[in-house]
Design an enzyme around this catalytic site. Structure first.
Site, PDB file in Angstrom:
ATOM      1  N   HIS A 156      26.604 -12.622 -57.162  1.00  0.00           N
ATOM      2  CA  HIS A 156      25.526 -11.925 -57.887  1.00  0.00           C
ATOM      3  C   HIS A 156      26.068 -10.907 -58.879  1.00  0.00           C
ATOM      4  O   HIS A 156      25.341 -10.483 -59.769  1.00  0.00           O
ATOM      5  CB  HIS A 156      24.606 -11.219 -56.882  1.00  0.00           C
ATOM      6  N   ASP A 364      26.952  -5.335 -65.300  1.00  0.00           N
ATOM      7  CA  ASP A 364      25.980  -5.818 -64.311  1.00  0.00           C
ATOM      8  C   ASP A 364      26.007  -7.341 -64.286  1.00  0.00           C
ATOM      9  O   ASP A 364      26.131  -7.967 -65.338  1.00  0.00           O
ATOM     10  CB  ASP A 364      24.570  -5.349 -64.706  1.00  0.00           C
TER      11      ASP A 364
HETATM   12  O1  F6P Z   1      23.501  -7.498 -55.931  1.00  0.00           O
HETATM   13  C1  F6P Z   1      24.422  -6.650 -55.431  1.00  0.00           C
HETATM   14  C2  F6P Z   1      24.143  -6.140 -54.024  1.00  0.00           C
HETATM   15  O2  F6P Z   1      25.323  -5.635 -53.488  1.00  0.00           O
HETATM   16  C3  F6P Z   1      23.606  -7.160 -53.066  1.00  0.00           C
HETATM   17  O3  F6P Z   1      24.598  -7.950 -52.464  1.00  0.00           O
HETATM   18  C4  F6P Z   1      22.868  -6.282 -52.114  1.00  0.00           C
HETATM   19  O4  F6P Z   1      21.881  -6.953 -51.414  1.00  0.00           O
HETATM   20  C5  F6P Z   1      22.285  -5.215 -53.010  1.00  0.00           C
HETATM   21  O5  F6P Z   1      23.207  -5.086 -54.058  1.00  0.00           O
HETATM   22  C6  F6P Z   1      22.043  -3.891 -52.309  1.00  0.00           C
HETATM   23  O6  F6P Z   1      23.247  -3.341 -51.840  1.00  0.00           O
HETATM   24  P1  F6P Z   1      23.469  -2.790 -50.358  1.00  0.00           P
HETATM   25  O7  F6P Z   1      23.170  -3.916 -49.414  1.00  0.00           O
HETATM   26  O8  F6P Z   1      24.882  -2.326 -50.297  1.00  0.00           O
HETATM   27  O9  F6P Z   1      22.484  -1.678 -50.184  1.00  0.00           O
END
Ligand code: F6P
Length: 476
Positions: A156, A364
């Site tokens: 992602h 991003d």
């Molecule tokens: O898209 C990036 C990401 O790290 C996802 O993998 C994740 O679900 C989201 O951001 C939120 O991050 P975290 O789970 O560390 O709060």
């Protein structure tokens, strides 16, 4: 059709009325709702037990299989290697990254134990879709314990250029593990090319005629699958909320302020510091916007026990205070800055009411906020998207006002232009972007990835040329 098993670090089911949980959760949930299946991963709890038990919960056609992490795994795998090494490096912030062997070992250990937990839940023809940087070695761990199912991986976040990636001491071992997947998907062509460059130049892998790669004795496929939105849902949410509430403050003469809006997880990759400077520069250089424009920044906190996130939070608090102290009047506050999170309907309503969507990450993977802002607009009176060239979305939304987030004056000029843009130009830009948003929606992302993963040849079949759709979705 084979059952879908989704594996992600965090399992975050979206419940109506609850806060928005980001692109990964929205995408995964949508993929699963369509086909049914299992969503497997961490439930967000940090527990005292050495081996936290797993729990199954079924809602409709989806079974959530979740588990906690013990403190050591949380520190080493999540807070450490995933978010203090991989996240900054993959976002080109070598200056903010640190490396520890213990944390890397913890990262590998958690990937191995997750594969062990998943094994008994699998049926032979299940198809496994793994998400994001926390789980790069997951396929290798699965293969080592005899799991033979098709396994695909979607990144992602951006994939960095080789020179940046090699700052991670075990980059070679880490990238070798990625080659155990049958299909590796990226958000943009730039990410795919960076990966291909690493594999072909750094480890002398071979780009085959069918577009697949052979490296470390494995042949596997790669492709570009830009994640999208569900535009019709956004339109409904935005319209229904606007009917009930108007977010826009008015001057004492009753004139609505021109509103600039941004919504991001509080993260140093989002370019918030530079964005605040750009708004300050707008007020400085274009004084006609004083008492005429307001900036709403919603930034729910995230990973708040990682030092770099604590630092950026402090910095933004001081910047918002400084700008408000410098410019506000008794009847006008230039910046409204909030760390709260709001449900999706509220955010979509806010987007529809705002004249400008300001999305300026320093780096991003995609940034779905950019697509959501556009989709939420009123077609008869749309707002303007100001978008960083370093968001994956800029590859598709070329009719936005594209800015370089390191150029603060350039961003201020783009804001001035956006606020003054005539209706005809706003409509043309909106219609161009909506065409692309509808074409590359969430269903295309899911269907294209899963179609390719289902048609890829694995195990004994592998090595022969496959007939994938020219893997790599055209983006615009
Ligand atoms: O898209 C990036 C990401 O790290 C996802 O993998 C994740 O679900 C989201 O951001 C939120 O991050 P975290 O789970 O560390 O709060």
């Amino acid at each position: 059709m084979s059952r879908l098993v989704v594996v992600s670090n965090r399992v975050a089911p979206i419940e109506p009325g609850k806060a928005s949980t980001g692109g990964l959760a929205v995408g995964v949930l949508d993929a699963l709702r369509q086909s049914g299946g299992i969503w497997f991963g961490w439930n967000g709890d940090v527990t005292a037990e050495e081996v936290p038990p797993g729990k199954n919960q079924t809602q409709g056609n989806i079974t959530y299989h979740t588990f906690g992490l013990n403190k050591r795994d949380y520190d080493q795998y999540y807070r450490g290697f995933s978010n203090a090494t991989l996240w900054p490096i993959f976002h080109y912030r070598v200056d903010l990254s640190r490396y520890s062997r213990e944390e890397y070992d913890g990262y590998r250990r958690v990937n191995a134990s997750m594969a062990q937990r998943l094994k008994p839940l699998l049926k032979p023809d299940d198809i496994i879709w793994v998400h994001d940087y926390h789980l790069i070695p997951f396929a290798e761990e699965c293969r080592m314990i005899g799991i033979r199912n098709r396994i695909g991986f979607f990144l992602h976040i951006p994939f960095p250029a080789s020179e940046i990636l090699t700052a991670i001491p075990p980059h070679n071992e880490l990238l070798k593990t990625l080659c155990y997947y049958d299909l590796v998907g990226f958000q943009t062509d730039t990410d795919k090319l960076a990966f291909q460059d690493y594999i072909t130049r750094e480890v002398r892998g071979v780009l085959e005629n069918d577009g697949s790669l052979t490296a470390y004795g494995h042949n596997f496929h790669m492709g570009v699958y830009p994640i999208g939105t569900v535009p019709d849902d956004i339109i409904k949410q935005a319209e229904s909320y606007r009917a009930r509430r108007n977010f826009i403050s008015r001057s004492i003469e009753g004139i609505p302020y021109k509103t600039i809006v941004s919504v991001d997880r509080l993260d140093y990759s989002k370019g918030l510091v530079e964005r605040f400077c750009a708004f300050e520069t707008l007020l400085e250089r274009f004084p006609q916007h004083r008492k005429a424009a307001q900036f709403i920044q919603i930034a729910p906190t995230s990973r708040s026990d990682v030092k770099t996130y604590q630092n950026i939070r402090k910095q933004l608090e001081s910047q918002a205070g400084h700008i408000n102290g410098r410019f506000s009047e008794l009847d006008w506050t230039p910046i409204r800055y909030s760390n709260k999170s709001y449900d999706r309907r509220t955010i979509m309503g806010l987007f529809r009411s705002a004249d400008v969507g300001l999305v300026t990450p320093l780096r991003d993977g995609m940034n779905l906020v950019a697509k959501e802002y556009v989709a939420a607009q009123d077609p008869e009176d749309p707002g303007v998207l100001v978008l960083s060239r370093f968001a994956g979305a800029a590859r598709e939304l070329t009719s936005a006002l594209i800015v370089n987030p390191y150029d603060v004056v350039g961003m201020a000029e783009a804001l001035d232009r956006a606020i003054r843009m005539p209706l005809e130009e706003r409509k043309t830009r909106y219609e161009d972007m909506m065409r692309i948003i509808r074409k590359n929606d969430l269903a295309s992302w899911r269907d294209n990835f899963l179609k390719d993963l289902r048609s890829v040849k694995v195990g004994a079949e592998a090595g022969t040329v496959t007939t994938l759709r020219a893997v790599g979705a055209p983006v615009a």
